[in-house]
Design a protein around this motif. Structure first.
Motif, PDB file in Angstrom:
ATOM      1  N   VAL A   1       8.471   4.707   5.583  1.00 38.13           N
ATOM      2  CA  VAL A   1       9.828   5.126   5.205  1.00 38.13           C
ATOM      3  C   VAL A   1      10.368   6.564   5.864  1.00 38.13           C
ATOM      4  CG1 VAL A   1      11.267   6.381   3.154  1.00 38.13           C
ATOM      5  CG2 VAL A   1       9.843   4.200   2.862  1.00 38.13           C
ATOM      6  N   PHE A   2       8.935   7.333   5.915  1.00 39.00           N
ATOM      7  CA  PHE A   2       9.303   8.590   6.774  1.00 39.00           C
ATOM      8  C   PHE A   2       9.457   8.565   8.004  1.00 39.00           C
ATOM      9  CE2 PHE A   2       7.461  11.835   9.240  1.00 39.00           C
ATOM     10  CZ  PHE A   2       8.031  13.025   9.026  1.00 39.00           C
ATOM     11  N   LEU A   3       8.936   7.589   8.681  1.00 36.00           N
ATOM     12  CA  LEU A   3       9.032   7.343  10.268  1.00 36.00           C
ATOM     13  C   LEU A   3      10.509   6.683  10.213  1.00 36.00           C
ATOM     14  CD1 LEU A   3       7.947   7.658  12.892  1.00 36.00           C
ATOM     15  CD2 LEU A   3       6.719   5.372  12.593  1.00 36.00           C
ATOM     16  N   HIS A   4      10.969   5.805   9.580  1.00 30.66           N
ATOM     17  CA  HIS A   4      12.253   5.166   9.573  1.00 30.66           C
ATOM     18  C   HIS A   4      13.348   6.179   9.520  1.00 30.66           C
ATOM     19  CE1 HIS A   4      14.795   1.966   9.090  1.00 30.66           C
ATOM     20  NE2 HIS A   4      15.415   2.549   8.001  1.00 30.66           N
ATOM     21  N   ILE A   5      13.254   7.185   8.539  1.00 28.04           N
ATOM     22  CA  ILE A   5      14.289   8.022   8.301  1.00 28.04           C
ATOM     23  C   ILE A   5      14.244   9.229   9.653  1.00 28.04           C
ATOM     24  CG2 ILE A   5      14.913  10.005   6.834  1.00 28.04           C
ATOM     25  CD1 ILE A   5      14.016   8.232   4.550  1.00 28.04           C
ATOM     26  N   PHE A   6      12.934   9.600   9.955  1.00 29.90           N
ATOM     27  CA  PHE A   6      12.882  10.784  10.866  1.00 29.90           C
ATOM     28  C   PHE A   6      13.191  10.153  12.351  1.00 29.90           C
ATOM     29  CE2 PHE A   6      10.736  12.788  14.381  1.00 29.90           C
ATOM     30  CZ  PHE A   6      10.795  13.795  13.952  1.00 29.90           C
ATOM     31  N   THR A   7      12.875   8.905  12.680  1.00 30.64           N
ATOM     32  CA  THR A   7      13.404   8.406  14.057  1.00 30.64           C
ATOM     33  C   THR A   7      14.989   8.139  14.084  1.00 30.64           C
ATOM     34  OG1 THR A   7      12.833   6.181  13.340  1.00 30.64           O
ATOM     35  CG2 THR A   7      11.302   7.638  14.576  1.00 30.64           C
ATOM     36  N   THR A   8      15.582   7.387  13.029  1.00 31.68           N
ATOM     37  CA  THR A   8      17.023   7.220  12.979  1.00 31.68           C
ATOM     38  C   THR A   8      17.918   8.579  12.883  1.00 31.68           C
ATOM     39  OG1 THR A   8      16.787   6.881  10.455  1.00 31.68           O
ATOM     40  CG2 THR A   8      16.875   4.988  12.190  1.00 31.68           C
TER      41      THR A   8
ATOM     42  N   LEU B   1      15.050   1.880  17.998  1.00 30.22           N
ATOM     43  CA  LEU B   1      14.205   0.927  17.857  1.00 30.22           C
ATOM     44  C   LEU B   1      12.957   1.018  16.939  1.00 30.22           C
ATOM     45  CD1 LEU B   1      13.996  -0.025  21.817  1.00 30.22           C
ATOM     46  CD2 LEU B   1      15.154  -1.376  19.957  1.00 30.22           C
ATOM     47  N   ILE B   2      12.392   2.103  17.097  1.00 32.15           N
ATOM     48  CA  ILE B   2      11.534   2.358  16.150  1.00 32.15           C
ATOM     49  C   ILE B   2      12.026   2.219  14.536  1.00 32.15           C
ATOM     50  CG2 ILE B   2       9.797   4.180  15.032  1.00 32.15           C
ATOM     51  CD1 ILE B   2       9.489   4.923  18.107  1.00 32.15           C
ATOM     52  N   GLY B   3      13.136   2.822  14.512  1.00 32.02           N
ATOM     53  CA  GLY B   3      13.565   2.697  13.339  1.00 32.02           C
ATOM     54  C   GLY B   3      13.905   1.396  12.761  1.00 32.02           C
ATOM     55  N   GLY B   4      14.286   0.565  13.731  1.00 29.60           N
ATOM     56  CA  GLY B   4      14.415  -0.982  13.331  1.00 29.60           C
ATOM     57  C   GLY B   4      13.032  -1.678  13.184  1.00 29.60           C
ATOM     58  N   ILE B   5      12.219  -1.370  13.995  1.00 32.20           N
ATOM     59  CA  ILE B   5      10.817  -1.952  13.590  1.00 32.20           C
ATOM     60  C   ILE B   5      10.324  -1.646  12.185  1.00 32.20           C
ATOM     61  CG2 ILE B   5       8.384  -1.717  14.197  1.00 32.20           C
ATOM     62  CD1 ILE B   5       9.747  -1.485  17.311  1.00 32.20           C
ATOM     63  N   THR B   6      10.450  -0.172  11.856  1.00 37.82           N
ATOM     64  CA  THR B   6      10.005   0.068  10.446  1.00 37.82           C
ATOM     65  C   THR B   6      10.698  -0.331   9.614  1.00 37.82           C
ATOM     66  OG1 THR B   6      11.300   2.323  10.780  1.00 37.82           O
ATOM     67  CG2 THR B   6       8.807   2.614  11.325  1.00 37.82           C
ATOM     68  N   GLY B   7      12.194  -0.548   9.728  1.00 37.74           N
ATOM     69  CA  GLY B   7      12.744  -1.280   8.759  1.00 37.74           C
ATOM     70  C   GLY B   7      12.436  -2.989   8.494  1.00 37.74           C
ATOM     71  N   VAL B   8      11.896  -3.606   9.421  1.00 38.62           N
ATOM     72  CA  VAL B   8      11.449  -4.670   9.447  1.00 38.62           C
ATOM     73  C   VAL B   8      10.035  -4.789   8.486  1.00 38.62           C
ATOM     74  CG1 VAL B   8      10.582  -6.659  10.568  1.00 38.62           C
ATOM     75  CG2 VAL B   8      12.712  -5.518  11.334  1.00 38.62           C
TER      76      VAL B   8
ATOM     77  N   GLN C   1       0.970  -1.203  -0.027  1.00 40.55           N
ATOM     78  CA  GLN C   1      -0.086  -0.065   0.004  1.00 40.55           C
ATOM     79  C   GLN C   1       0.963   1.214  -0.057  1.00 40.55           C
ATOM     80  OE1 GLN C   1      -1.416   2.822   1.842  1.00 40.55           O
ATOM     81  NE2 GLN C   1      -3.044   2.753   0.108  1.00 40.55           N
ATOM     82  N   PRO C   2       0.959   1.949  -1.043  1.00 43.27           N
ATOM     83  CA  PRO C   2       1.886   3.223  -1.127  1.00 43.27           C
ATOM     84  C   PRO C   2       1.694   4.098   0.139  1.00 43.27           C
ATOM     85  CG  PRO C   2       0.652   2.874  -3.349  1.00 43.27           C
ATOM     86  CD  PRO C   2       0.148   1.822  -2.269  1.00 43.27           C
ATOM     87  N   LEU C   3       0.669   4.279   0.340  1.00 46.78           N
ATOM     88  CA  LEU C   3       0.749   5.491   1.646  1.00 46.78           C
ATOM     89  C   LEU C   3       1.337   4.869   2.949  1.00 46.78           C
ATOM     90  CD1 LEU C   3      -0.108   8.220   2.646  1.00 46.78           C
ATOM     91  CD2 LEU C   3      -2.419   7.174   3.337  1.00 46.78           C
TER      92      LEU C   3
END
Length: 159
Positions: free
Chosen positions: A17-24, A68-75, A9-11
């Motif tokens: 992706v946004f959350l991954h980049i922002f948190t890391t 941790l959020i970055g890791g979870i979003t990556g997974v 789902q694109p959104l």
């Protein structure tokens, strides 16, 4: 732009992706500030306890949870079908090492450093040893994070 994998789902993928980049990005920036906090505290022994407690608070309640959020979003992105290139496997392995160092070594070491500072002062040899170890572990984790960042930006063809 990070196009979503086929079928994702694109959104939702874009938000991950946004959350991954922002948190890391937040975690890396805060970690970089630790050197400033500690250097200023070391120069002014009266502010050293405040500086170390500030680092500990940021580490426990902001930076490490962001990692941790970055890791979870990556997974989650991988679960949605993101292709995992060899450079990304290396980055994931380094991330796991960095997290093990953060939670298993740096956090307990920083707690001991603060406790020793409170009981024995900054001139005590035990405190000096803990401060040196803490700095070494912090530098090691910083190097790991820089390598991870470089892998993710340059996406080198490793094999």
């Amino acid at each position: 732009m990070h196009p979503p994998p086929e079928g994702a789902q694109p959104l939702v993928y874009t938000l991950l992706v946004f959350l991954h980049i922002f948190t890391t990005m937040t975690a890396v920036g805060l970690n970089a500030s630790y050197a400033i906090w500690i250097a200023r505290g070391t120069r002014d022994p009266a502010s050293l306890p405040f500086a170390l407690r500030g680092v500990k608070f940021i580490d426990d309640y902001v930076a490490n949870p962001c990692y941790l959020i970055g890791g979870i979003t990556g997974v989650l992105m991988i679960a949605m079908g993101k292709n995992v290139a060899p450079f990304l496997w290396v980055a994931i392995a380094l991330y796991l090492v960095a997290m093990a160092l953060a939670y298993g070594v740096y956090t307990p070491l920083l707690s001991r450093q603060i406790k020793t500072l409170d009981t024995k002062g900054s001139g005590d040899p035990e405190y000096q040893t803990l401060a040196r170890r803490s700095n070494q572990v912090g530098i090691t984790m910083g190097i790991l994070v820089i390598i991870i960042l470089a892998l993710k930006i340059f996406e080198p063809p490793l094999w």
